[in-house]
Write an enzyme that holds these catalytic residues in place. Structure first.
Site, short mmCIF file in Angstrom:
data_model
loop_
_atom_site.label_atom_id
_atom_site.label_comp_id
_atom_site.label_asym_id
_atom_site.label_seq_id
_atom_site.Cartn_x
_atom_site.Cartn_y
_atom_site.Cartn_z
N SER A 170 0.83 -1.20 0.00
CA SER A 170 0.00 0.00 0.00
C SER A 170 0.87 1.26 0.00
O SER A 170 1.68 1.45 -0.91
CB SER A 170 -0.95 -0.04 1.20
OG SER A 170 -1.89 1.01 1.14
N ASP A 194 0.28 -4.14 -4.03
CA ASP A 194 -0.87 -3.27 -4.26
C ASP A 194 -0.56 -1.83 -3.85
O ASP A 194 -1.15 -1.30 -2.89
CB ASP A 194 -2.11 -3.78 -3.52
CG ASP A 194 -3.40 -3.38 -4.24
OD1 ASP A 194 -3.39 -3.38 -5.48
OD2 ASP A 194 -4.41 -3.09 -3.57
N HIS A 281 -7.40 -5.37 -1.06
CA HIS A 281 -6.13 -4.66 -0.87
C HIS A 281 -5.13 -5.52 -0.09
O HIS A 281 -3.94 -5.51 -0.37
CB HIS A 281 -6.42 -3.36 -0.13
CG HIS A 281 -5.32 -2.35 -0.19
ND1 HIS A 281 -4.59 -2.09 -1.33
CD2 HIS A 281 -4.82 -1.52 0.77
CE1 HIS A 281 -3.71 -1.14 -1.08
NE2 HIS A 281 -3.82 -0.79 0.19
#
Length: 468
Positions: A170, A194, A281
């Protein structure tokens, strides 16, 4: 992008052009770092003291209890279990996460099962547990801290940056991108799990993760639907040498949509609801962790789109082979042949998520046309698969039906197949149908297995086919 812009407008403007933080250097609040459409607010990242980045070293010798090391205190490294003859993997969390325990330590422990490694969990929770926009700006300081530590390892201990692998989830993906940029791309490898979309997608390369940040950059996209209205937290933009899009990169099997995910504000996600709200996610680091112990279960197929992949247009692997998503992506010989290589695969919905792809062709035999569906199971020297539906509809003798399947286990060398059909209709004439030939092609190497039979069977009765 829109969410970052909206949040930015709600915060007060900070004056000034740059702020300096000692050995980490100065940080501008001007373009391209701020004052852009995606980042209208001109704010600074917090100070190193406020973020309090910590480096927690785990090794094969201390897999359960970390040793805290510091670049400003090199003796903490020299007197730790850090080994110069091992690869070093940094793992960096994202928004509102933490570096102690949890998935980061779990990933380290999986690595210890397959290699001798220095595994450093980077904890920057104090900088990540704030408004998302501020946390996105704080990534620059955390990246600078990592770069400084790698520089100290090089200058003080003669440790090459080429032996460093930076893994970030992230916002953490952009943290490691910043570290790699500061090290002028000399880091051996960066893996983006991601990478976060808001405040990063579409910005210049120096602001976000990009292929120039390391000698090899691989990326796993699992939540790449637009942030508005789908609340996709991850980037759809390709930012690596190899960009993997498992299951198309937007909706992961086992992640169910829910009403909360359509109304929750990214700045309001609390820790206990991460799996509920951000399931897609989080899948990226779960896939990576599983790949460590299951190296062959995440084979990706280079393809221009997920639609073409699903249509089997990119099957089997080309002569140069296919890359493996996750821990072993660097084994692919063509990994840096070009940038933004797009790779697709399907995964399971739970467990270790592994799948093995085959193309199955079934030629039917029988006396007359029926309706229903046909199933096939594979039997190999490593075990047997469950039954997979190959076709549903009109079942005509001599007709050939082809479908690609993602099998739940690695069956190994296929020794036989079993065929079954059903139409769930009571028929007093008890019709029979069979498979005269079934061909199975492996996606890994294109090898074909041919099986034949002259039998036909009644519905719900298994027919075994053996090599022709």
């Amino acid at each position: 992008m829109l969410l970052c812009w909206i949040v930015s407008l709600l915060l007060a403007t900070v004056g000034g052009k740059e702020v300096c933080y000692g050995h980490l250097g100065c940080f501008s609040n001007d373009k391209p770092w701020a004052g852009m459409l995606q980042r209208p607010l001109k704010i600074f990242p917090w100070s190193p003291e406020d973020i309090d980045t910590r480096f927690l070293l785990y090794t094969n010798e201390n897999p359960n209890n970390y040793q805290k090391i510091s670049a400003t205190e090199p003796d903490t490294i020299k007197f730790s279990n850090f080994q110069l003859d091992r690869k070093t993997r940094f793992i960096v969390h994202g928004f509102i996460d933490k570096g102690e325990d949890g998935w980061l330590l779990d990933m380290c422990k999986k690595m210890f099962q397959v290699e001798k490694v220095n595994c450093i969990c980077v904890d920057w929770r104090r900088g990540s547990r704030t408004e998302y926009t501020q946390a996105s700006y704080n990534t620059r300081v955390v990246g600078a801290e990592i770069a400084f530590l790698v520089q100290v390892l090089s200058t003080e201990m003669g440790y090459s940056p080429e032996n460093v692998h930076l893994i970030g989830h992230s916002l953490g993906a952009h943290v490691v991108g910043e570290a790699g940029r500061r090290l002028e791309g000399h880091v051996g490898r960066i893996t983006g799990l991601d990478p976060a979309e808001p405040c990063f997608q579409g910005l210049p390369e120096e602001v976000r993760l990009d292929p120039s940040d390391a000698m090899f950059v691989d990326v796993i996209h699992t939540d790449s639907a637009p942030i508005i209205p789908y609340l996709g937290f991850g980037m759809s933009q390709k930012v690596g040498h190899l960009d993997f899009f498992p299951n198309g990169g937007k909706e992961m099997p086992g992640c169910q949509k829910n009403i909360l995910s359509t109304i929750v504000d990214i700045n309001g996600i609390w820790e206990g609801t991460q799996n509920f709200v951000a399931c897609n996610h989080l899948r990226s680091y779960k896939y990576y962790a599983s790949s460590i112990l299951n190296p062959d279960g995440f084979l990706g197929y280079p393809c221009s789109s997920y639609e073409k992949f699903q249509q089997n247009d990119c099957f089997p692997c080309p002569e140069e082979g296919c890359p493996k998503m996750g821990h072993y992506a660097d084994q692919f010989e063509g990994k840096t042949a070009t940038v933004e290589q797009t790779v697709y695969l399907n995964t399971g919905d739970s467990g270790n998520f592994t799948r093995w792809r085959y193309k199955v062709s079934v030629t039917l035999s029988g006396a007359k046309k029926l309706s229903g569906y046909i199933l096939v199971a594979l039997y190999g020297n490593n075990g047997n698969s469950k039954q997979y539906e190959i076709f549903k509809g009109s079942l005509k003798p001599e007709a050939r039906h082809v479908r690609d399947i993602d099998v739940d286990i690695n069956v190994g060398e296929i020794q036989k197949v079993k065929f079954l059909w059903n139409n769930k209709v009571i028929n007093l004439f008890r019709p029979t149908l069979g498979a005269s030939q079934i061909t199975v092609q492996s996606g890994v190497d294109g090898k074909e297995y041919n099986f034949c039979s002259s039998d036909t069977v009644r519905e719900d009765v298994l027919q075994s086919l053996y090599p022709c």
